[in-house]
Enzyme design. Sequence first.
Site, PDB file in Angstrom:
ATOM      1  N   ASN A  17       0.791  -1.230   0.000  1.00 62.03           N
ATOM      2  CA  ASN A  17       0.000   0.000   0.000  1.00 62.03           C
ATOM      3  C   ASN A  17       0.823   1.279   0.000  1.00 62.03           C
ATOM      4  O   ASN A  17       0.403   2.273  -0.553  1.00 62.03           O
ATOM      5  CB  ASN A  17      -0.950   0.017   1.202  1.00 62.03           C
ATOM      6  CG  ASN A  17      -1.816   1.257   1.195  1.00 62.03           C
ATOM      7  OD1 ASN A  17      -2.610   1.450   0.275  1.00 62.03           O
ATOM      8  ND2 ASN A  17      -1.631   2.126   2.165  1.00 62.03           N
ATOM      9  N   ASP A  32      -8.397   4.843   0.001  1.00 60.33           N
ATOM     10  CA  ASP A  32      -7.134   4.530  -0.673  1.00 60.33           C
ATOM     11  C   ASP A  32      -5.973   4.952   0.222  1.00 60.33           C
ATOM     12  O   ASP A  32      -5.036   4.195   0.450  1.00 60.33           O
ATOM     13  CB  ASP A  32      -7.087   5.285  -2.020  1.00 60.33           C
ATOM     14  CG  ASP A  32      -5.862   4.945  -2.854  1.00 60.33           C
ATOM     15  OD1 ASP A  32      -5.093   4.056  -2.450  1.00 60.33           O
ATOM     16  OD2 ASP A  32      -5.679   5.581  -3.910  1.00 60.33           O
ATOM     17  N   ASP A  86      -0.803  -7.253   3.095  1.00 58.30           N
ATOM     18  CA  ASP A  86      -1.135  -6.264   4.105  1.00 58.30           C
ATOM     19  C   ASP A  86      -2.162  -5.257   3.574  1.00 58.30           C
ATOM     20  O   ASP A  86      -2.085  -4.827   2.414  1.00 58.30           O
ATOM     21  CB  ASP A  86       0.163  -5.524   4.483  1.00 58.30           C
ATOM     22  CG  ASP A  86      -0.040  -4.523   5.602  1.00 58.30           C
ATOM     23  OD1 ASP A  86      -0.473  -4.931   6.687  1.00 58.30           O
ATOM     24  OD2 ASP A  86       0.225  -3.319   5.383  1.00 58.30           O
ATOM     25  N   HIS A 101      -7.138  -0.996   1.193  1.00 55.66           N
ATOM     26  CA  HIS A 101      -6.639   0.300   0.717  1.00 55.66           C
ATOM     27  C   HIS A 101      -5.922   0.194  -0.626  1.00 55.66           C
ATOM     28  O   HIS A 101      -5.271   1.129  -1.060  1.00 55.66           O
ATOM     29  CB  HIS A 101      -5.678   0.894   1.745  1.00 55.66           C
ATOM     30  CG  HIS A 101      -6.201   0.840   3.148  1.00 55.66           C
ATOM     31  ND1 HIS A 101      -7.167   1.714   3.597  1.00 55.66           N
ATOM     32  CD2 HIS A 101      -5.918   0.012   4.183  1.00 55.66           C
ATOM     33  CE1 HIS A 101      -7.448   1.421   4.866  1.00 55.66           C
ATOM     34  NE2 HIS A 101      -6.716   0.395   5.242  1.00 55.66           N
ATOM     35  N   GLU A 123      -5.141  -9.424   4.570  1.00 55.09           N
ATOM     36  CA  GLU A 123      -5.690  -8.716   5.721  1.00 55.09           C
ATOM     37  C   GLU A 123      -6.685  -7.673   5.230  1.00 55.09           C
ATOM     38  O   GLU A 123      -6.316  -6.726   4.549  1.00 55.09           O
ATOM     39  CB  GLU A 123      -4.573  -8.013   6.499  1.00 55.09           C
ATOM     40  CG  GLU A 123      -5.108  -7.182   7.638  1.00 55.09           C
ATOM     41  CD  GLU A 123      -4.293  -5.931   7.917  1.00 55.09           C
ATOM     42  OE1 GLU A 123      -4.373  -5.443   9.052  1.00 55.09           O
ATOM     43  OE2 GLU A 123      -3.588  -5.428   7.033  1.00 55.09           O
TER      44      GLU A 123
HETATM   45 CA    CA Z   1      -3.734   2.884  -1.102  1.00 58.32          CA
END
Ligand code: CA
Length: 496
Positions: free
Chosen positions: A104, A197, A234, A238, A264
């Site tokens: 992310n 996000d 992870d 997002h 997750e």
């Molecule tokens: Ca993101």
Amino acid sequence: MTNQLLIQYFHWYYNENEQLWEKTAKEAVNLSTLGVTGAWLPPAYKATSGGYSVGYDCYDLFDLGEFDQKGSIPTKYGPKAAYLKAVKALKDAGVSTITDMVFNHKAGADELETIKVRKVDPDNRLEFISDVMDIQAWTKFTFPGRKGLYSDFVWDHQCFSGIDRSENPPEDGIFSIQNEYGEGWEEVPSTEYGNYDYLMFNDIEFRNPAVREELKRWGEWYYKTCGMDGFRLDAVKHISADFLNEWLDHMKSTFEREFFVVAENWIIDGVEELDAYLQRTDGRMQLFDSILHHNLYLAGKEGEDYDLSKIFEGTLVAYHPELSVTFVDNHDSQPLQALESYVDFWFRPMAYALILLREQGIPCLFYPDLYGCKYTDKNDEGEDVEVELVALEELPVLCQIRKERAFGLQRDYFDYPSCIGWTREGTDEIPGSGFAVVMSNSNEGFKDMEIGVRHAGQVFIDALGRITDEVVINKEGWAQFACIAGNISVWVRKEG
Ligand code: CA
């Protein structure tokens, strides 16, 4: 026949002096003996606090404890050579390595850039609350300590969609970065805050094809370097699901093999959202059952007021048993962490039975339950708090029962709010297999349960030793199994 069993082989406060990679190598055979088939290791790459970072503030994905960056050559868990040794020791012991993949965001950039941004409302990230402005921000990663080895890719503001700090003028907030790939956020699974996000640090821009290619190259390099068997993804709520699908397909087709993948996606109510994500990813990954974790937490907290007969209601493992990884706690839910919701000690043996001794789901142990740990951190009021998580003495027994006896037909008796039970019939191929579980969150409990005529006339004992009386199975394959107040018994064949 093997029952899968995972372990999260770290926790948030793992003491860096106890070199985790060395410990992993030393413990690999013990884990295998316990029945562990896969070990989820923490992020292995260099993060912003060098030798102290847990790893989720990742800086350089190509630095597995090899380069002098962020004040240290090794990561918190040790140098690269020790990491590779740990993975090999696991493999030699028949335990899969599951690597933690933080896609992310990145953190700890090397250089400032002048970039165009618009500020967004933190509670509704779809709403811009400033005009376009020029700011200076830390968005350029050149990895001077690595000097282009393995990859000469330079990350700049074209590779990020958002950031939470302007260096000049000095200002905090959530800033949407204007780059060639559009303004505003990517479509991600979570619509919390309008669009979720942005989580933290420099949010990666997956609309940039160069970013996607670089992450695929990195995946290839990582696999060739350590030969992991799976990934723990992870913070997927997002991240663009399309990117993860593309990346996983790339890994699978490049190396012509399957990987075990668990993601997750932290949601504690509303299995629909998890279900939608599983459809979106179409069987490519499993999910952690955060809803079951939450139910276990509530059961521990509410004591005899909790209706045990409903403990699996609304959970992912009830809807998608084949795609669920069940767990009691993790590094985010442990005391003093962001999502603190630690399952109370009195209920932990029951909670573990509810993941380890069921047919449904792949259970994942949590490091402190096996080894115990002590640590200190600040609470919300800023006071130092000392925490001790004691190792769960019942855990090795429950793991052994999973490994040796958790086979055959499962019969459920979730028919009373304070006392539930179930049996596994076992199979002819595995001598001594089968068991009966009874647990109560109130007074002592009794359950008449069927375990199967194959056990007729056999003597059963409580493997946890809470009750010393023996139970004999009648000729119809039934018996009355008991447990003491607020506790659990697991009944197994005496000469198993
Ligand atoms: Ca993101």
